[in-house]
Design a protein around this motif. Sequence first.
Motif, mmCIF file in Angstrom:
data_model
loop_
_atom_site.group_PDB
_atom_site.id
_atom_site.type_symbol
_atom_site.label_atom_id
_atom_site.label_comp_id
_atom_site.label_asym_id
_atom_site.label_seq_id
_atom_site.Cartn_x
_atom_site.Cartn_y
_atom_site.Cartn_z
ATOM 1 N N VAL A 105 0.865 -1.184 0.000
ATOM 2 C CA VAL A 105 0.000 0.000 0.000
ATOM 3 C C VAL A 105 0.895 1.226 0.000
ATOM 4 N N ASN A 106 0.721 2.091 -0.987
ATOM 5 C CA ASN A 106 1.534 3.301 -1.099
ATOM 6 C C ASN A 106 0.699 4.539 -0.783
ATOM 7 N N ALA A 107 1.242 5.684 -1.078
ATOM 8 C CA ALA A 107 0.540 6.938 -0.795
ATOM 9 C C ALA A 107 -0.802 6.977 -1.521
ATOM 10 N N ASN A 108 -1.746 7.662 -0.928
ATOM 11 C CA ASN A 108 -3.094 7.811 -1.485
ATOM 12 C C ASN A 108 -3.811 6.470 -1.634
ATOM 13 N N ASN A 109 -3.458 5.548 -0.746
ATOM 14 C CA ASN A 109 -4.100 4.222 -0.761
ATOM 15 C C ASN A 109 -4.010 3.535 -2.121
ATOM 16 N N ALA A 110 -2.861 3.652 -2.763
ATOM 17 C CA ALA A 110 -2.613 2.932 -4.016
ATOM 18 C C ALA A 110 -2.224 1.500 -3.649
ATOM 19 N N ASN A 111 -3.078 0.559 -3.984
ATOM 20 C CA ASN A 111 -2.893 -0.830 -3.567
ATOM 21 C C ASN A 111 -2.345 -1.677 -4.714
ATOM 22 N N TYR A 112 -1.296 -2.422 -4.423
ATOM 23 C CA TYR A 112 -0.621 -3.189 -5.456
ATOM 24 C C TYR A 112 -0.439 -4.648 -5.064
ATOM 25 N N ILE A 113 -0.575 -5.519 -6.067
ATOM 26 C CA ILE A 113 -0.083 -6.890 -5.950
ATOM 27 C C ILE A 113 1.364 -6.806 -6.413
ATOM 28 N N CYS A 114 2.292 -6.833 -5.455
ATOM 29 C CA CYS A 114 3.702 -6.640 -5.807
ATOM 30 C C CYS A 114 4.310 -7.905 -6.422
ATOM 31 N N THR A 126 -5.800 -15.738 -9.963
ATOM 32 C CA THR A 126 -6.941 -14.830 -10.098
ATOM 33 C C THR A 126 -6.495 -13.373 -9.979
ATOM 34 N N ARG A 127 -5.264 -13.163 -9.531
ATOM 35 C CA ARG A 127 -4.718 -11.816 -9.419
ATOM 36 C C ARG A 127 -3.417 -11.742 -10.202
ATOM 37 N N ILE A 128 -3.132 -10.571 -10.727
ATOM 38 C CA ILE A 128 -1.893 -10.365 -11.467
ATOM 39 C C ILE A 128 -1.122 -9.216 -10.834
ATOM 40 N N LYS A 133 -7.453 -2.449 -7.923
ATOM 41 C CA LYS A 133 -8.494 -1.672 -7.263
ATOM 42 C C LYS A 133 -9.522 -2.559 -6.560
ATOM 43 N N SER A 134 -9.512 -3.853 -6.875
ATOM 44 C CA SER A 134 -10.481 -4.745 -6.257
ATOM 45 C C SER A 134 -10.054 -5.217 -4.870
ATOM 46 N N LEU A 135 -8.830 -4.913 -4.491
ATOM 47 C CA LEU A 135 -8.338 -5.338 -3.179
ATOM 48 C C LEU A 135 -9.132 -4.672 -2.055
ATOM 49 N N VAL A 136 -9.546 -5.486 -1.105
ATOM 50 C CA VAL A 136 -10.195 -4.960 0.098
ATOM 51 C C VAL A 136 -9.132 -4.950 1.192
ATOM 52 N N VAL A 137 -8.567 -3.794 1.447
ATOM 53 C CA VAL A 137 -7.461 -3.667 2.399
ATOM 54 C C VAL A 137 -8.005 -3.452 3.808
ATOM 55 N N PRO A 138 -7.585 -4.284 4.768
ATOM 56 C CA PRO A 138 -8.032 -4.091 6.164
ATOM 57 C C PRO A 138 -7.602 -2.718 6.675
ATOM 58 N N ASP A 139 -8.345 -2.185 7.625
ATOM 59 C CA ASP A 139 -8.091 -0.840 8.135
ATOM 60 C C ASP A 139 -6.672 -0.661 8.671
ATOM 61 N N ASN A 140 -6.124 -1.701 9.307
ATOM 62 C CA ASN A 140 -4.797 -1.551 9.898
ATOM 63 C C ASN A 140 -3.680 -1.504 8.864
ATOM 64 N N PHE A 141 -4.013 -1.761 7.595
ATOM 65 C CA PHE A 141 -3.013 -1.673 6.536
ATOM 66 C C PHE A 141 -3.257 -0.482 5.605
ATOM 67 N N LYS A 142 -4.250 0.346 5.924
ATOM 68 C CA LYS A 142 -4.558 1.477 5.059
ATOM 69 C C LYS A 142 -3.660 2.666 5.383
ATOM 70 N N ARG A 143 -2.395 2.522 5.020
ATOM 71 C CA ARG A 143 -1.403 3.591 5.248
ATOM 72 C C ARG A 143 -0.249 3.387 4.284
ATOM 73 N N ALA A 144 0.372 4.453 3.924
ATOM 74 C CA ALA A 144 1.513 4.370 3.011
ATOM 75 C C ALA A 144 2.637 3.569 3.662
ATOM 76 N N GLY A 145 3.191 2.633 2.916
ATOM 77 C CA GLY A 145 4.286 1.820 3.433
ATOM 78 C C GLY A 145 3.850 0.495 4.022
ATOM 79 N N ALA A 146 2.550 0.251 4.088
ATOM 80 C CA ALA A 146 2.063 -1.014 4.632
ATOM 81 C C ALA A 146 2.357 -2.149 3.656
#
Length: 213
Positions: A105-114, A126-128, A133-146
Motif C-alpha cells: 500500500v503506497n501513498a493515497n491508498n494505491a494498492n498493489y499486488i507486488c 486470479t490476481r496479477i 483496485k479490487s483489493l479490500v485492504v483491512p483498516d490496519n493496513f490502510k497507510r503508506a508503506g504497509a
Amino acid sequence: MRRVPARRGCGRRFAESESGIATLEFVLIVPILIAMVYGVAEYVNVADHRDKVSALARTLADLTSQNSTGQATDEEMKLNRGSAGPILAPFDANQAIIQISSVGVNANNANYICSTWALDPKKEITRIVGKDKSLVVPDNFKRAGARYVLAEVKMTYQPLFGSVLRRLLPTFKLDFNWSESVAWPVRGGKSLGTGQDAEIVMPGGKACDPKAT
C-alpha cells in the motif's frame, strides 16, 4: 332364508387393522426421519468443510509470513502448500485453488499486488502483478508503506451423497464454492526502505515499488 354378510373390501379391512395403521405410519415417518438425519449430517459436513478452508487460508498466510530472508522460493511455497493435505482431510486437498500474494500500500491508498505465487498459474491465478483496485485492504493496513501477505483459497463443496442426489435432482445445483481471503502481517521478511513494513517477495517476483501511485 339366511342372509350372507357382504364381504368387506381389502382396503377397508386394511384401514381397520392395527397392523395396517402401523405400516402406514411407518411409510410416512421413515422418509422424514431419513431426510432429517441426512440434513443434520450434511450441515455438519458443510460447516466442517468451511472451517477447514478458512483454517488453510490462515495457515498458508502465517507460514508464508515467517520467511526470514524476505525472498520466498518455489520449494518453500510448495512445502507450505503441503499443509493443505492434513488441514483439509478428509476432503481432497487437490481440489483447493490457492494463490498467495505480497501486497503493498503506497501513498493515497494505491494498492498493489507486488508479487504473487500459485502452484498452477494457468488454473489457480486470479490476481496479477500491478495495481489492483479490487483489493479490500483491512483498516490496519490502510497507510503508506504497509505491506502484508494475502492468502486466497477457493474450494468446491460436494454433498455427501452427491451422486445419488444428482440422479434424484438432475436440475438442482448441489455444488458450491467457498472463497476465503486472509490478510496477514509479515512476521519475518525485511524492510526495503524507511517507513516501509517488512515484506516478502514471492518466487520470481520483485519487491514493491514505494513510488508507484
